[in-house]
Scaffold this motif. Sequence first.
Motif, PDB file in Angstrom:
ATOM      1  N   ALA A  87      -7.732   5.587   2.558  1.00 24.35           N
ATOM      2  CA  ALA A  87      -8.878   4.906   3.479  1.00 24.35           C
ATOM      3  C   ALA A  87      -7.498   3.533   3.057  1.00 24.35           C
ATOM      4  N   TYR A  88      -7.107   3.711   1.833  1.00 20.93           N
ATOM      5  CA  TYR A  88      -6.595   1.836   1.299  1.00 20.93           C
ATOM      6  C   TYR A  88      -5.422   1.887   2.413  1.00 20.93           C
ATOM      7  N   LYS A  89      -4.484   3.483   2.632  1.00 17.48           N
ATOM      8  CA  LYS A  89      -3.580   2.600   3.930  1.00 17.48           C
ATOM      9  C   LYS A  89      -3.545   2.314   5.004  1.00 17.48           C
ATOM     10  N   TYR A  90      -5.221   2.866   5.240  1.00 16.82           N
ATOM     11  CA  TYR A  90      -5.334   2.397   6.508  1.00 16.82           C
ATOM     12  C   TYR A  90      -5.621   1.444   7.028  1.00 16.82           C
ATOM     13  N   ALA A  91      -6.593   0.935   5.780  1.00 15.47           N
ATOM     14  CA  ALA A  91      -7.060  -0.791   5.415  1.00 15.47           C
ATOM     15  C   ALA A  91      -5.714  -1.699   5.935  1.00 15.47           C
ATOM     16  N   ALA A  92      -4.800  -1.432   4.752  1.00 20.95           N
ATOM     17  CA  ALA A  92      -3.988  -2.249   4.729  1.00 20.95           C
ATOM     18  C   ALA A  92      -2.849  -2.619   5.945  1.00 20.95           C
ATOM     19  N   LEU A  93      -3.039  -1.272   7.223  1.00 16.80           N
ATOM     20  CA  LEU A  93      -1.841  -1.179   7.746  1.00 16.80           C
ATOM     21  C   LEU A  93      -2.635  -1.800   9.687  1.00 16.80           C
ATOM     22  N   ALA A  94      -3.958  -1.600   9.042  1.00 11.72           N
ATOM     23  CA  ALA A  94      -5.096  -2.630  10.381  1.00 11.72           C
ATOM     24  C   ALA A  94      -5.047  -3.759   9.633  1.00 11.72           C
ATOM     25  N   VAL A  95      -4.792  -4.247   8.292  1.00 12.65           N
ATOM     26  CA  VAL A  95      -4.649  -5.744   8.315  1.00 12.65           C
ATOM     27  C   VAL A  95      -2.845  -6.380   8.679  1.00 12.65           C
ATOM     28  N   SER A  96      -1.946  -5.691   8.512  1.00 13.47           N
ATOM     29  CA  SER A  96      -1.089  -5.406   8.262  1.00 13.47           C
ATOM     30  C   SER A  96      -0.313  -5.287   9.749  1.00 13.47           C
ATOM     31  N   GLY A  97      -0.991  -4.590  10.972  1.00 16.65           N
ATOM     32  CA  GLY A  97      -0.644  -5.402  12.638  1.00 16.65           C
ATOM     33  C   GLY A  97      -1.427  -6.262  13.138  1.00 16.65           C
ATOM     34  N   SER A 141       1.023  -1.570  -0.095  1.00 16.61           N
ATOM     35  CA  SER A 141       0.210  -0.331   0.368  1.00 16.61           C
ATOM     36  C   SER A 141       0.704   0.885   0.194  1.00 16.61           C
ATOM     37  N   GLY A 142       1.886   1.148   0.235  1.00 12.05           N
ATOM     38  CA  GLY A 142       3.203   2.176  -0.016  1.00 12.05           C
ATOM     39  C   GLY A 142       3.245   3.109   1.417  1.00 12.05           C
ATOM     40  N   VAL A 143       3.600   1.803   2.242  1.00 16.40           N
ATOM     41  CA  VAL A 143       4.104   2.411   3.975  1.00 16.40           C
ATOM     42  C   VAL A 143       5.017   1.238   4.328  1.00 16.40           C
ATOM     43  N   VAL A 144       5.861   1.746   4.399  1.00 16.57           N
ATOM     44  CA  VAL A 144       7.266   0.824   5.369  1.00 16.57           C
ATOM     45  C   VAL A 144       7.112   0.506   6.593  1.00 16.57           C
ATOM     46  N   ASN A 145       6.670  -0.411   7.048  1.00 12.22           N
ATOM     47  CA  ASN A 145       6.116  -1.061   8.509  1.00 12.22           C
ATOM     48  C   ASN A 145       7.740  -1.556   8.878  1.00 12.22           C
ATOM     49  N   ILE A 146       8.290  -0.945   9.288  1.00  9.36           N
ATOM     50  CA  ILE A 146       9.527  -1.724  10.715  1.00  9.36           C
ATOM     51  C   ILE A 146       9.011  -1.869  11.992  1.00  9.36           C
ATOM     52  N   LEU A 158      -4.991  -1.392  -3.816  1.00  8.68           N
ATOM     53  CA  LEU A 158      -4.972  -1.059  -3.256  1.00  8.68           C
ATOM     54  C   LEU A 158      -2.968  -1.665  -3.654  1.00  8.68           C
ATOM     55  N   ARG A 159      -2.496  -2.257  -3.939  1.00  9.19           N
ATOM     56  CA  ARG A 159      -1.625  -2.113  -5.100  1.00  9.19           C
ATOM     57  C   ARG A 159      -0.794  -0.729  -5.278  1.00  9.19           C
ATOM     58  N   SER A 160      -1.921  -0.600  -6.448  1.00 12.23           N
ATOM     59  CA  SER A 160      -1.665   1.327  -7.206  1.00 12.23           C
ATOM     60  C   SER A 160      -1.287   2.003  -6.128  1.00 12.23           C
ATOM     61  N   CYS A 161      -1.873   2.216  -4.278  1.00 13.45           N
ATOM     62  CA  CYS A 161      -1.369   2.710  -3.637  1.00 13.45           C
ATOM     63  C   CYS A 161      -0.166   2.612  -3.453  1.00 13.45           C
ATOM     64  N   GLY A 162       0.505   1.772  -4.154  1.00 11.80           N
ATOM     65  CA  GLY A 162       2.141   1.490  -3.363  1.00 11.80           C
ATOM     66  C   GLY A 162       2.462   2.126  -4.818  1.00 11.80           C
ATOM     67  N   GLU A 163       1.912   1.361  -6.234  1.00 11.81           N
ATOM     68  CA  GLU A 163       2.969   1.901  -7.063  1.00 11.81           C
ATOM     69  C   GLU A 163       2.958   3.098  -7.560  1.00 11.81           C
TER      70      GLU A 163
END
Length: 412
Positions: A250-260, A65-70, A231-236
């Motif tokens: 909204a897509y980045k929030y959804a992706a990070l909620a799933v990621s967490g 989604s375009g967000v680095v999650n370390i 969602l992948r387009s948000c990261g490209e």
Amino acid sequence: MREGRRRMTYPVVLLLLAGALVLLSVVRWATDENSLTATAQWTAAMTFAVPIGLAGLAGLWAERSGVVNIGLEGMMMLGLFAAGWAGWQWGPWVAVLAGIVGGALGGLVHAVATVTFGVDHIVSGVAMNILALGVVQFMAKEWFGAEGSEAAAAGGNDKQSPPMERLEPFTVPGISDWLGDLADKRWFLVSDLAGILRAAVHEVSWLTLLAIVLFVGSYWLLWRTSFGLRLRSCGENPQATESLGVNVYAYKYAALAVSGGLAGLGGAYLAVLIRMYQDGQTGGRGYLGLATMIFGNWRPGGIATGAGLFGFMDALQTRGGGGVVHATLLLFAVALLGLSVWWFTRGKRLQAGVGVVVAALLGVWFGLTDEMPLELVSASPYLTTLLVLTLFAQRLRPPRAVGKPFRRGQGG
């Protein structure tokens, strides 16, 4: 959306698996280290691989989604603590749900910082890891170690929660015993295959099955649905995606909620495995998950392969010790030699040359020694990580806009 590399077909994957099995059988026969293909070894490998793989899958959702999650390590800690808190009161399945919720809350905090306020993703991730460590240690002291509390009376203290009930594994009757009999005969190749396959049907954790479903589901959702395409387009290219009317935030929030949530499930897996929260139990698996994500080229199949490799090495050094890890020197030397030949036929002469040199060094190391030093045995999963990432660095293709700042309205 092009991935910029040739995809593997099913026949090629099956051929590679068959080749790996033959290689394992040959090395097991040559070194007499039966642990290489024993059911207990592969069961342990799956146990170690699942939390690493879940952390890697969590990183995939965020970075696609375009967000680095370390901050995955911190989210795993939150999931571990939440699972330990809920588990001793309501059982292991509630612990799993609590772990997912705990990790998802961490993912949403990371989303608020990076997506809404535009905080640098690395800074936010590091802050998440530090914050999570402090929060869980403080809450463990207050909730599990408080003098006179119900948790303390049940066996908790400031380093661990009270124990929870065991989540019983499942065994496929009949097939498990038949494969066990075949494995005991020590036939070349046949017994090795039986020993490995038995690990998939004998005392398997339900959470391992859940992890497999999540990997398949993530692939289907991200690569086979319109939701995944957006969602992948948000990261490209988030600007172009927004210009098409997609709510990138909204897509980045959804992706990070799933990621967490996935990272939290990895922490919950550890809590359910040892039946409690324990301080420091994540042990850097969040960072190994990031390594598997990179090794896997930001795709679920690659992440599962990387997690399996690291889990296998972790299980080897834990169960087998120096002798078994020493046998893997020969295993890696032969595998790397074969890979170098393939690189050479593809015109990648530099990689092929480096591969041959490393394979030769591993072969000489194996021939001149009888056992690995204890320090190197403990570090073998991390050394494997470095070696693999170094050899495969040139074929990596991360999402183009990952880690880059994006503000609402840039897409017009």
